[in-house]
Write a protein that holds these residues in place. Structure first.
Motif, PDB file in Angstrom:
ATOM      1  N   ASP A 420       0.819  -1.202   0.000  1.00 18.54           N
ATOM      2  CA  ASP A 420       0.000   0.000   0.000  1.00 18.54           C
ATOM      3  C   ASP A 420       0.851   1.250   0.000  1.00 18.54           C
ATOM      4  N   SER A 427      -5.620  10.546  -0.217  1.00 12.68           N
ATOM      5  CA  SER A 427      -5.876   9.342  -1.003  1.00 12.68           C
ATOM      6  C   SER A 427      -4.957   8.209  -0.559  1.00 12.68           C
ATOM      7  N   TYR A 428      -5.451   6.993  -0.773  1.00 16.82           N
ATOM      8  CA  TYR A 428      -4.753   5.786  -0.308  1.00 16.82           C
ATOM      9  C   TYR A 428      -5.026   4.662  -1.292  1.00 16.82           C
ATOM     10  N   LEU A 429      -4.013   3.819  -1.546  1.00 23.16           N
ATOM     11  CA  LEU A 429      -4.160   2.700  -2.469  1.00 23.16           C
ATOM     12  C   LEU A 429      -3.536   1.451  -1.862  1.00 23.16           C
ATOM     13  N   SER A 464      -7.955  -4.947  -4.630  1.00 23.31           N
ATOM     14  CA  SER A 464      -7.435  -3.583  -4.533  1.00 23.31           C
ATOM     15  C   SER A 464      -8.452  -2.707  -3.820  1.00 23.31           C
ATOM     16  N   TYR A 466      -9.070   1.551  -3.094  1.00 18.01           N
ATOM     17  CA  TYR A 466      -8.660   2.936  -3.344  1.00 18.01           C
ATOM     18  C   TYR A 466      -9.638   3.859  -2.639  1.00 18.01           C
ATOM     19  N   HIS A 468     -10.351   8.124  -1.675  1.00 21.70           N
ATOM     20  CA  HIS A 468      -9.952   9.477  -2.036  1.00 21.70           C
ATOM     21  C   HIS A 468     -10.975  10.468  -1.507  1.00 21.70           C
ATOM     22  N   GLU A 477     -14.752   5.597  -2.371  1.00 20.08           N
ATOM     23  CA  GLU A 477     -14.090   4.341  -2.014  1.00 20.08           C
ATOM     24  C   GLU A 477     -14.416   3.300  -3.085  1.00 20.08           C
TER      25      GLU A 477
END
Length: 866
Positions: A420, A427-429, A464, A466, A468, A477
């Motif tokens: 990650d 934001s996060y992935l 996955s 994501y 933001h 989301e």
């Protein structure tokens, strides 16, 4: 040697510095957040410690204690009063008070000004050589963000005052981004006041569990005109969308006795969850079958969340952030089920720049995990894990001489690899892979009816996530998951081979329309092409007579391929008409391609705080429709002439939550669920066996839970469920009790930190036996050359009750750079042979209950972490 030490380090401090306002502050004059009069308080520092005299009677009795004192400290650093917060007796209170009154402190300061203060100070009495300062207690972290309501821009310079039992614990000031953080807080309930010049003050309570990290978000309303403020509703945690959400903290996950530290197995101790058949590894919620309670791992649907045998789940506890269990009336973001929902959130990786790892081995399996920054890739972190069972190595000799139905042992492994990155502050992935493989090893080939058994269950998947924050009002989301499923089963002439490719896409957008109303919309799409080759027994239906062993039952050849396509959209409004009310109403639209059918699911839930603050009293209720499409087995057996609908449940709940103390809460909830359009199998008007929607049912009962929230010493709960589940499978037939009905489900468990790294826990369960259909005699069949059972009324018999005691002991050693732990999980401590089914003599005239559960199992484990 005995020792009495005090502790005031931040890692174990309970409360710090109730400081008075400086004399220079003008009464009534407005102040600016971040001005000298609002500067953060520096806690007092102990400069002269006096060791207390250990009470002689306590030494003789081998007693230890921690005495919490409220110390009043003047501006010169002298202790003017030492009040016992909670008496411990045996002379400990007087000894601690006498010593504390002789302490000298460097006084607390607001800015550079010495001020009077109060602290909650722990004085520890221990009968060993280990210094008290070396024994760190569990701590929690509270962090958050302060924003301007309406525009929702960050509010810098806001002052957050954190108190516990009127003693000031911490003061922090928000930074330019509106963010703030308070680390090393002791578990418990805190009162927070958020203030800033030109804005209305806001007060709220937050409860922190041991080793929890809690994120909150507060919005302040600007003062208008002469000081009148607009209406404001501020929520710390995201408001619950469901009537009942039961969350298990990280410490509770790993310490529930009888689960070998497995988080998902701990769900089986909550109200509303029935005891599954021994070694089955399934979840049965509120009188519904396991297929009615989906489990999601960060959006990925897993058909089997437990490994074969139910001894372990497919996701290790160390990867989980929390488990949210909804026994019913859940949000419209979930569907395709008539029971409950389990939603597992995976934790973010550590981003401290260091590598961390663990290795563990016990009687069930061995595992290893590594975590840290991805080499040569800036900003990315990873976590990887692998686990392999070895149950088959000891189960063979263990059950060799036991009266049990166990004829095979599970052999499994699983793996996880996630990476990650925080793409920005908004934001996060996360991307990653997970998979598992389950097989069986035959223990007794003679007892395994039909001879050879071969079973493989394998899943490999990608996922996955994501997130933001597009703007202050808008949040996105997205979850995308895909997996390949391989299933193979063979027993004698029975064969089942399936390959499926399942994909789930979920997207959710939250828009805050105004401070007390948020609109959430999203889509939820499942696509699963499959191919099956099978030679399996015909399904005779729920009320069919006995026609012999299933390996002698007439079989049917199936070669089928198809695609499950089940898209859905949903929308819900979360509203807070006042500070006491929280209302969620929503609707979900599902489409099932296989039967070309649309379903509309309106749902609504509400919570009302009858008493706000402590001790809080909350009334809650909800009602809604839930649908479940035909399952995979039905798709295989039904013919082209069969027209089916989705099954439906109308769920209704009403309950109350009552805080009894800062740590103890009591909840009670009644439920009444109406089931209709259930899929059954029986003869049509021409006498041909076909699937239909003639099944009906109802499930009703009450759930009670008395819970002690985890603190630095103890956690535990008492759960009791009283329920009845009934079914009618065909028009004109009488109602009968459901085959998985359990009238009484009682669980009591707890775990206590003894000190010096020791922790002791126990769990006791009592559950009514499952119903069964008794044999009322036998008829000899020349076809099968055996006696066939003459069935009595369906599910009119009931097995003897289940009861079991499990005990867990943990010991931890902490070193400078790593931690070593050992534990003993004693499963089925008094070796109860709990019955799972009835076994009959050859002519069906005599019967006896037979156990399929494990005998006493002392699971000893060793674990190391760095």
């Amino acid at each position: 040697m005995v020792g009495a030490r005090g502790r005031i380090r931040w890692v174990t401090v309970l409360a710090v510095a109730l400081a008075a306002a400086p004399a220079s502050a003008q009464e009534g004059a407005p102040t600016q957040a971040g001005s000298p009069s609002e500067q953060a308080v520096t806690p007092p520092k102990l400069v002269q410690f006096v060791e207390a005299e250990y009470p002689a009677g306590a030494v003789a009795a081998g007693l230890e204690a921690d005495v919490d004192l409220v110390l009043s400290i003047d501006a010169d650093g002298r202790v003017t009063a030492a009040d016992v917060a909670e008496p411990r007796g045996h002379g400990f209170d007087d000894a601690a008070q006498a010593a504390a009154l002789a302490f000298r402190f460097e006084p607390a300061r607001r800015g550079d000004q010495p001020v009077a203060s109060k602290i909650l100070y722990r004085y520890s009495f221990h009968l060993d050589h280990e210094p008290a300062e070396a024994r760190a207690l569990p701590v929690a972290v509270l962090r958050g963000r302060v924003e301007v309501s309406g525009g929702d821009s960050p509010l810098a310079g806001a002052r957050i005052v954190i108190r516990r039992d009127e003693a000031l614990v911490r003061e922090v000031v928000s930074d330019a981004a509106g963010s703030w953080e308070a680390k090393d807080l002791a578990p418990g309930r805190y009162q927070l006041t958020v203030s800033a010049a030109g804005f209305e003050d806001y007060s709220v309570s937050e409860t922190l569990g041991a080793d929890e990290e809690v994120s909150v978000e507060y919005r302040l309303v600007a003062v208008v005109g002469d000081g009148d403020a607009t209406t404001i509703v501020v929520h710390g945690e995201r408001p619950a969308r469901e009537v009942t959400r039961r969350t298990i903290t990280r410490r509770e996950m790993s310490r529930v006795p009888g689960t070998s530290g497995d988080a998902l197995r701990s769900l089986q101790n909550l109200p509303g969850v029935a005891r599954p058949p021994s070694l089955s590894g399934v979840l049965m919620v509120r009188g519904t079958p396991p297929t009615s309670t989906p489990v999601f791992i960060e959006g990925m649907f897993l058909p089997n969340v437990y490994h074969l045998g139910g001894l372990s789940s497919v996701i290790p506890t160390e990867l989980m952030e929390e488990i949210n269990f909804y026994p019913g009336n859940y949000s419209v973001r979930f569907g395709r089920g008539l029971g409950g929902i389990v939603d597992v959130a995976l934790r973010k990786t550590r981003d401290d720049g260091d590598y961390h790892g663990l290795a563990q081995i016990d009687l069930i399996d061995a595992r290893a995990m590594l975590e840290g920054p991805v080499p040569l890739v800036d900003g990315w972190n990873f976590v990887a894990g692998f686990r392999r069972s070895h149950v088959d190595a000891w189960l063979v000799p263990l059950v060799d001489n036991e009266d049990t139905s166990i004829v095979a042992a599970p052999v499994y492994y699983d793996y996880q690899l996630f990476a990650d990155k925080r793409l920005s502050k908004d934001s996060y992935l996360r991307v990653g892979f997970l998979g598992y493989d389950d097989r069986v090893r035959i223990i007794d080939r003679v007892a395994a009816e039909g001879g050879e058994l071969d079973s493989i269950d394998n899943i490999n998947g990608f996922g996955s996530l994501y997130t933001h924050r597009i703007s202050d009002e808008l949040f996105l989301e997205v979850n995308l998951t895909a997996a390949r499923l391989d299933q193979h089963f063979q027993l004698s002439t029975i064969l089942f081979d399936t390959v499926a490719y399942g994909s789930v896409a979920r997207a959710e957008v939250s828009y805050e329309m105004w401070p007390n109303a948020t609109l959430v919309t999203g889509l939820d799409v499942l696509v699963a092409p499959y191919e099956t080759h099978a030679q399996i027994p015909e399904d005779p239906g729920p009320s069919a007579p006995d026609i012999g062993s299933f390996v002698t039952t007439p079989t049917r050849s199936i070669d089928d391929r198809g695609t499950f396509f089940q898209p859905a959209i949903f929308a819900e409004m979360q509203m807070a008409p006042s500070r006491r009310w929280h209302v969620v109403s929503g609707v979900r639209l599902d489409y099932t391609h296989g039967i070309q059918h649309f379903d509309v699911s309106p749902r609504m839930s509400a919570r009302y705080d009858i008493v706000q603050g402590f001790p809080r009293t909350t009334l809650k209720g909800g009602s809604g429709y839930f649908f479940q499409p035909p399952g995979f087995d039905v798709e295989l057996f039904k013919d082209d002439q069969t027209e089916l609908r989705t099954m439906r449940s109308w769920q209704n709940t009403l309950g109350v939550e009552q805080e009894l103390s800062q740590q103890v809460e009591l909840s009670a909830e009644g439920f009444y669920n109406v089931l209709d359009d259930l899929i059954s199998r029986g003869p049509d008007t021409t006498g041909v066996l076909r699937y239909n929607n003639q099944g009906e049912g109802r499930v009703y009962g009450a759930e009670f839970m008395l819970r002690y929230r985890a603190d630095e010493r103890f956690f535990g709960w008492l759960a009791y469920t009283l329920s009845r589940s009934e079914r009618t499978w065909a028009d004109g037939e009488p109602s009968q009790v459901f085959g998985l009905d359990q009238t009484h489900i009682f669980t009591i468990l707890g775990s206590y930190v003894l000190g010096a790294g020791w922790e002791l826990g126990a769990r006791f369960r009592y559950v009514s036996g499952n119903p069964y259909t008794p044999c009322e005699g036998g008829i000899f069949s020349s076809t099968s050359t055996s006696y066939l059972c003459v069935n009595g009324p369906n599910n009119s018999g009931r097995l003897p009750p289940f009861h079991q005691l499990d005990i867990r002991v943990d010991k931890t050693w902490e070193f400078e750079s790593f931690e070593l732990g050992a534990y003993l999980d004693l499963i089925n401590a008094y070796n109860r042979q709990n019955p799972d089914f009835m076994d009959y003599s050859y002519d069906k005239t005599e019967s006896r209950p037979v156990s399929g559960s494990l005998p006493i199992v002392p699971s000893l484990g060793i674990r190391g972490e760095f």
